[in-house]
Enzyme design. Structure first.
Site, mmCIF file in Angstrom:
data_model
loop_
_atom_site.group_PDB
_atom_site.id
_atom_site.type_symbol
_atom_site.label_atom_id
_atom_site.label_comp_id
_atom_site.label_asym_id
_atom_site.label_seq_id
_atom_site.Cartn_x
_atom_site.Cartn_y
_atom_site.Cartn_z
ATOM 1 N N CYS A 27 -24.628 25.085 63.228
ATOM 2 C CA CYS A 27 -25.729 24.874 62.270
ATOM 3 C C CYS A 27 -25.271 25.266 60.861
ATOM 4 O O CYS A 27 -24.320 24.693 60.352
ATOM 5 C CB CYS A 27 -26.995 25.615 62.715
ATOM 6 S SG CYS A 27 -28.485 24.989 61.875
ATOM 7 N N HIS A 35 -27.769 23.006 67.623
ATOM 8 C CA HIS A 35 -27.631 24.295 68.299
ATOM 9 C C HIS A 35 -27.251 24.082 69.761
ATOM 10 O O HIS A 35 -28.115 23.778 70.578
ATOM 11 C CB HIS A 35 -28.950 25.071 68.233
ATOM 12 C CG HIS A 35 -29.295 25.584 66.876
ATOM 13 N ND1 HIS A 35 -28.804 26.779 66.379
ATOM 14 C CD2 HIS A 35 -30.085 25.073 65.907
ATOM 15 C CE1 HIS A 35 -29.279 26.979 65.158
ATOM 16 N NE2 HIS A 35 -30.051 25.957 64.846
ATOM 17 N N GLU A 47 -26.639 26.327 71.868
ATOM 18 C CA GLU A 47 -27.293 27.374 72.658
ATOM 19 C C GLU A 47 -28.755 27.057 72.949
ATOM 20 O O GLU A 47 -29.380 27.707 73.796
ATOM 21 C CB GLU A 47 -27.163 28.736 71.952
ATOM 22 C CG GLU A 47 -28.077 28.962 70.774
ATOM 23 C CD GLU A 47 -27.624 28.309 69.472
ATOM 24 O OE1 GLU A 47 -28.274 28.558 68.444
ATOM 25 O OE2 GLU A 47 -26.627 27.554 69.481
#
Length: 212
Positions: A81, A192, A194
Site C-alpha cells: 500500500c 493489502h 494481508e
C-alpha cells in the site's frame, strides 16, 4: 523457516501483516530496529495514511537507508500500500509534493475516478512471467486508496539495458494504475495482501518462496 521483519515506523497494519505472514510459514518480527531489518531474510514495509507522513516516519527509523542497503545486496523487500508508494520518487497529495525513497521513477498522484477512495475487491492484470502472482489468475485483491502511480516509465523505452525490465501488474479504477511491481529483490503491491484472504496468502507465500 524464513525470518521476516515487518518494519514498524508508526504506520501500517502491523499485526495483520504479522498474522498473515505467520499463517504462510514465516518467522515474523515486528520491529523498528535497523539491524534486525537489515539481517532478516525478507523485509516488509507496510503503510497506511498520507505519503508525506509515512516518509517522515520511515526516515525516523532510517528506513530509506535500510531499504537501499538491502537492495544493494540483493536482499528481498516487499512494500505494501503506502509502503509501495514511498518506493517511488515523489508523492503529490493535497498540493504537497513529498520526496520518496526514489527506488523507482514515478509519481504517486490522485486517481482520476468518479468515486474515491477506491475501496474493496478488484482484479489485476499481471504479466505472464510473474512470480508474485503465480497461480492467482482472475483472483481479486483488497484495495483501500485514493492515490496511486498511473505511469511506470522504467524499462518502457530508451537504451537497451542488461538488467531485466520490472514486471508491472496493473488494475483499473476510473483509470489504470500500478497494482504491483516485481523488480529483482524489490517487490510491491498497492493492495493489502494481508486483507485479501486466500489470494493474499498465496501471494505472500509466493514472495516467501523467493527468499534465500
Amino acid at each position: 523457516m524464513k525470518k521476516v521483519v515487518v518494519l514498524d515506523y508508526g504506520s501500517g497494519n502491523l499485526r495483520s501483516a504479522e498474522r498473515a505472514l505467520t499463517r504462510v510459514g514465516a518467522d515474523v518480527t515486528v520491529t523498528a530496529d535497523p539491524h534486525a531489518a537489515l539481517e532478516a531474510d525478507g523485509l516488509v514495509v507496510p503503510g497506511v495514511g498520507a505519503f508525506a507522513a509515512c516518509m517522515q516516519g520511515l526516515k525516523a527509523v532510517d528506513g530509506p537507508r535500510v531499504i537501499g542497503r538491502r537492495l544493494a545486496g540483493g536482499r528481498p523487500v516487499l512494500g505494501v500500500c503506502v509502503g509501495m508508494q514511498v518506493l517511488f520518487e515523489h508523492g503529490v497529495e493535497h498540493g504537497q509534493d513529498a520526496e520518496g525513497c526514489g527506488e523507482w521513477p514515478g509519481v504517486v498522484e490522485q486517481l482520476q475516478a468518479p468515486v474515491l477512495p477506491h475501496m474493496g475487491w478488484n482484479t489485476v492484470q499481471a504479466p505472464e512471467d510473474t512470480v508474485l502472482f503465480a497461480g492467482l489468475e482472475d483472483q481479486r485483491f483488497y484495495f483501500v486508496h485514493s492515490y496511486a502511480v498511473r505511469d511506470f516509465p522504467l524499462g518502457s523505452g530508451g537504451a537497451p539495458s542488461p538488467l531485466a525490465a520490472p514486471l508491472v501488474t496493473w488494475a483499473e479504477h476510473g483509470d489504470r494504475f500500478v497494482a504491483g511491481v516485481e523488480n529483482g529483490a524489490l517487490s510491491a503491491t498497492q493492495f493489502h495482501p494481508e486483507k485479501s484472504g486466500d489470494a493474499g496468502a498465496q501471494l505472500l507465500s509466493n514472495w516467501l518462496g523467493t527468499l534465500r
